[in-house]
Design an enzyme around this catalytic site. Sequence first.
Site, PDB file in Angstrom:
ATOM      1  N   CYS A 175       0.840  -1.191   0.000  1.00 29.31           N
ATOM      2  CA  CYS A 175       0.000   0.000   0.000  1.00 29.31           C
ATOM      3  C   CYS A 175       0.880   1.248   0.000  1.00 29.31           C
ATOM      4  CB  CYS A 175      -0.908  -0.022   1.241  1.00 29.31           C
ATOM      5  SG  CYS A 175      -1.884   1.469   1.446  1.00 29.31           S
ATOM      6  N   CYS A 177      -0.166   4.020   2.253  1.00 30.78           N
ATOM      7  CA  CYS A 177       0.077   3.772   3.684  1.00 30.78           C
ATOM      8  C   CYS A 177       1.571   3.903   4.018  1.00 30.78           C
ATOM      9  CB  CYS A 177      -0.352   2.364   4.079  1.00 30.78           C
ATOM     10  SG  CYS A 177      -1.954   1.865   3.462  1.00 30.78           S
ATOM     11  N   ASP A 178       2.416   3.285   3.220  1.00 28.61           N
ATOM     12  CA  ASP A 178       3.809   3.104   3.618  1.00 28.61           C
ATOM     13  C   ASP A 178       4.813   3.928   2.815  1.00 28.61           C
ATOM     14  OD1 ASP A 178       2.804   1.226   5.393  1.00 28.61           O
ATOM     15  OD2 ASP A 178       2.976  -0.388   3.937  1.00 28.61           O
TER      16      ASP A 178
END
Lengths: 307, 107
Positions: A134, A137-138
Amino acid sequence: MGKIYDMLVIGGGPGGYTAALYGARAGLSVLVIEKLSAGGQMATTEQVENYPGFDEPIDGFELGERMQRGAERFGAESLLATVTEASLEGPVKRVTTDEGVVEGRTVVLATGASPRPLGVPEEQALVGRGMAYCAACDGMFYKGRTVCVVGGGNTAVGDALLLAKLCEKVYLIHRRDTLRASKVYEKSLQAAENLEIVWDSRVTRLLHAERVTGVQVENVKTGAVRSIACDGVFAAVGRVPDTALLASQVALDEQGYLIADETTRTSVAGVFAVGDVRTKAVRQIVTAASDGAVAAHFAEEYLNSIT
Amino acid sequence: MAMLHITKENYQELVEQSAQPVLLEFWAPWCTYCRRIAGVVAKLPEAYAGRAAVAQVNIDEQPELAQRFSVDTIPSLILVKNGAAGEKLVAPGSKADIDAWMQAQSV
């Protein structure tokens, strides 16, 4: 044993909570079983811009919570639990969870899908040490570093463009010689100078010490193998339906999706499939929600036919 | 049991010297997956009362702690027993996943 619900919904994404909303409004007793939070995959999308009725982007997590509250307003109940076993045949279906056993006369399967792994050795062990799924997200962890994105669809290209804004260098590794991604990305791809597309290639190995240090890729046309040094690998190679628990009981297609037509009826009487887990052409929030409404209709019809 | 909030100032006292194991969740307010799992994490202090303390670490405010535990994906869960960190659990999909991981570490 407690009460027997008219409808058990497994999965609290847009398909599940819409089935619950329509079911509850039709006077059915409904229990939604969700393992994490309302919204499903949508809950990790910060800006939903293609669900009608919102003239500004809406946060997917908030939309999920609203769908939950919308269904609960009419009496639907929610249970935060993981389903470990489901017995779907017969007039009373039994669902076992880590929080106990529940029973229902109909079951709506709304289990959704999750990111597909690359399928290379040691992948699982390197999650959190450079292997990621993701970018939204990261991605922040890779600011100023080099990453590889694997895939050629909209998710892969979107991820690569997002990472190109943060990272020193981004490689987009794709197994074909053209992208499947939508044309809207073309201009941005050409403008991103630090983004390099590695065509006709698949990742065969993750190179690593304690963390990922690179990938080994094979050119599928020439067979040539090369290594690309990078600090992180983002997989965006599609999704897999979450049907492992159901495989022996409900008919699945070759990719593992639940077979159900536009009525959402599965191969088992009283069991319906909605959202991304169902075989269908378009997997969107709005089509999942649509499935939910249809499933509630046919669940009601089924309940009337057995009583 | 209440949820603890760990900083580099209270780490020594609340984690390193803790009599019972401490489950650390590394998270950040902007992390979408952290929000998804927040409902499950909120249940953990009660679920593990008497067996483990449960604490959150905001990686934006505590970059040193994130670095110390080599956290590069959030949410990451780490169990610290007698000051020693066990295997990381990244983005668990359910409370059941967390329970299984805790059980594997004899908690």
